[in-house]
Write a protein that holds these residues in place. Sequence first.
Motif, short mmCIF file in Angstrom:
data_model
loop_
_atom_site.label_atom_id
_atom_site.label_comp_id
_atom_site.label_asym_id
_atom_site.label_seq_id
_atom_site.Cartn_x
_atom_site.Cartn_y
_atom_site.Cartn_z
N ASP A 1 -0.79 1.87 4.09
CA ASP A 1 -0.84 0.95 5.00
C ASP A 1 -1.74 1.21 6.19
O ASP A 1 -2.03 2.59 6.25
N GLN A 2 -1.96 0.35 7.29
CA GLN A 2 -2.99 0.82 8.13
C GLN A 2 -2.34 1.84 9.03
O GLN A 2 -3.15 2.79 9.60
N LEU B 1 -7.41 0.02 2.23
CA LEU B 1 -7.24 -1.12 3.15
C LEU B 1 -7.46 -2.30 2.70
O LEU B 1 -7.17 -3.30 2.97
N PRO C 1 -1.34 -4.98 -1.86
CA PRO C 1 -0.52 -3.93 -2.09
C PRO C 1 -0.16 -3.28 -3.34
O PRO C 1 -0.31 -1.93 -3.61
#
Length: 649
Positions: A67-68, A290, A294
Amino acid sequence: MTAPVADPATISGALEPHAQVDPHGHGNQGLLKLAVGAIGIVFGDIGTSPIYAFRETFAGHHPLAPDQLHIYGVLSLVFWSMMLMVTLKYVSVIMRADNKGEGGSLALLALINRSTPGKRWSAPIILLGVFATALFYGDSMITPAMSVLSAVEGLTVVENSFAPFVVPIAVGILVFLFMIQSRGTAAVGRLFGPIMLTYFVTIAALGIMYLVQAPGILAALNPWYALQFFIVDQWKAFLALGSVVLAVTGAEALYADMGHFGRNPIRVSWMFFVLPALMLNYLGQGAMVLSLSPAEAAETIKNPFFYLAPEAFRLPLVILATLATIIASQAVISGAFSVTQQAIQLGFIPRLRITHTSASTAGQIYIPVINWALMVMVILLVLFFQSSSNLAAAYGIAVTGAMTIDACLIAVVLFSLWNWNRAIAIGLLALFFTVDLLYLASNLTKVPDGGWFPLLVGVVAFTLLTTWAKGRKLMIERLREAAMPISIFIESAATSATRVPGTAVFMTSTPDGVPHALLHNLKHNKVLHERVILLTVKIADVPYVEQETQCQLEPLGHGFHRLVIKYGFMQEPDVPEALLRLTGCGPEFKMMDTSFFLARQTLLPSARPGMAIWREKLFAWMLRNAESAMEFFKLPTNRVVELGSQVEI
């Protein structure tokens, strides 16, 4: 005659003229040409790290969610690790500490040993330097296995059905690589620069493709994201350092290869080409992950480097990456040969057979024992660990250990050699040690998963190196104890013994007393030659010794002469060549009128204080298997006489 040993008491004045000469001729070549050459050799290891470093941080033994928070945090850690560990520590500071142009742990150790004789801390510093060398052997086994295996695994991105063939193909490539070492890399080496240039341009272009789509990823260069990663996920961030460090493996190669290309070309290549290309690729990998859902990100993060390329270009990328990893492996193998040669010259390793594979390039050498030992260990690593992810657990400990030791060595240089401002030096060292120890501590968590391997190799190599150095010191001391003063011997023997025509050269490791071979020859043959040379070869703590200061001749009377020939630790001893240049001790040397007498010692382990019995037996085994002094010193085979003796240590 035993292998030469480093001479800490070398008279610096005799060697000082070399400081004005560039033995490598870097000043005669263009900066751009040298910088391109450095790209092909020096940056292979660190250049191939994008293949596996980013992936291992997220999909390795301690996985992170892609994730970020984590991607920005990891990219920030990668960037600042490169800036602090490579750009600041190695490129800006440590590369200033050259030993007459040469770099590397042993060259730095020799510089410290020569410049600070007799200091209280010199023995621990020497042991640290030797242990860094020992760790390098572990690294030189893991790097080829890790690099080639990670590149070949790209085939599974092209087609899943290739998975069963990854290990056999990697083993085949590695076997081929080690098989061609004896032929040298002069011809193939010309391709290294163009291939690595193509590789770096390609990985930069692949990164830019995703960077232009998501330029916001550049914000990851802000150190705040690395700090935020630690604030949110303290333990996971600490463990992630063990994978992030894979991005800077090979940093020490910049220093070790300084003698081949010079300081400035390596700096130029790193700052203006290699560093930007690497960071563009890492940022591109982060931007690509990104941009995915997911589910897609979870699949892509298993091999993001190869997923950067469009599907049609993935197979060419696998081939290019494989060529790059072969070049990286070649650089490490050549480095192992070079380090071994330095260790032999400095008295830490027994004489080994060294073959020159290039008539024009002195640095291109081949050491069969090291080559085959490395090949066996590399193949076993691939077969045992099976995948680059498993190998990543073993990778890093040797590198971070060596980097920490380099920080200790540079601390001595800053305070004792350069006399830097204490506040600046302490601040820099605090930064270096904090970063190095954090990475080392994180990598130590890998020990149960494979990190034990480089530590085991390091301990074994360290034991061998220190046993040889200590054993030789004890043996020389024992020989000195039994040696007769040369003045007494000459007065008694020169008047009573029959003199025969010709020259006798008696090689001895100690420049005083009567060589055992001379005593045995007189005892059994009852004659002395008209000219007797007592010859000692010494290896100085500098890479090169100029011919003008190489030979030191001392007349002893009655046709006897004491001769000391000095070489640098990067030079190869050639005794006949040095004798042919010698003047001041009678007629010109003719090899057909010269006999070389060598003493071959047989070690008898004893309970005398010095070393443990098991180390004495290990030293005796190493002595028995050492290369003949005749070949090591290039003596003519038909002019050598060996006389044996027994020594208790």
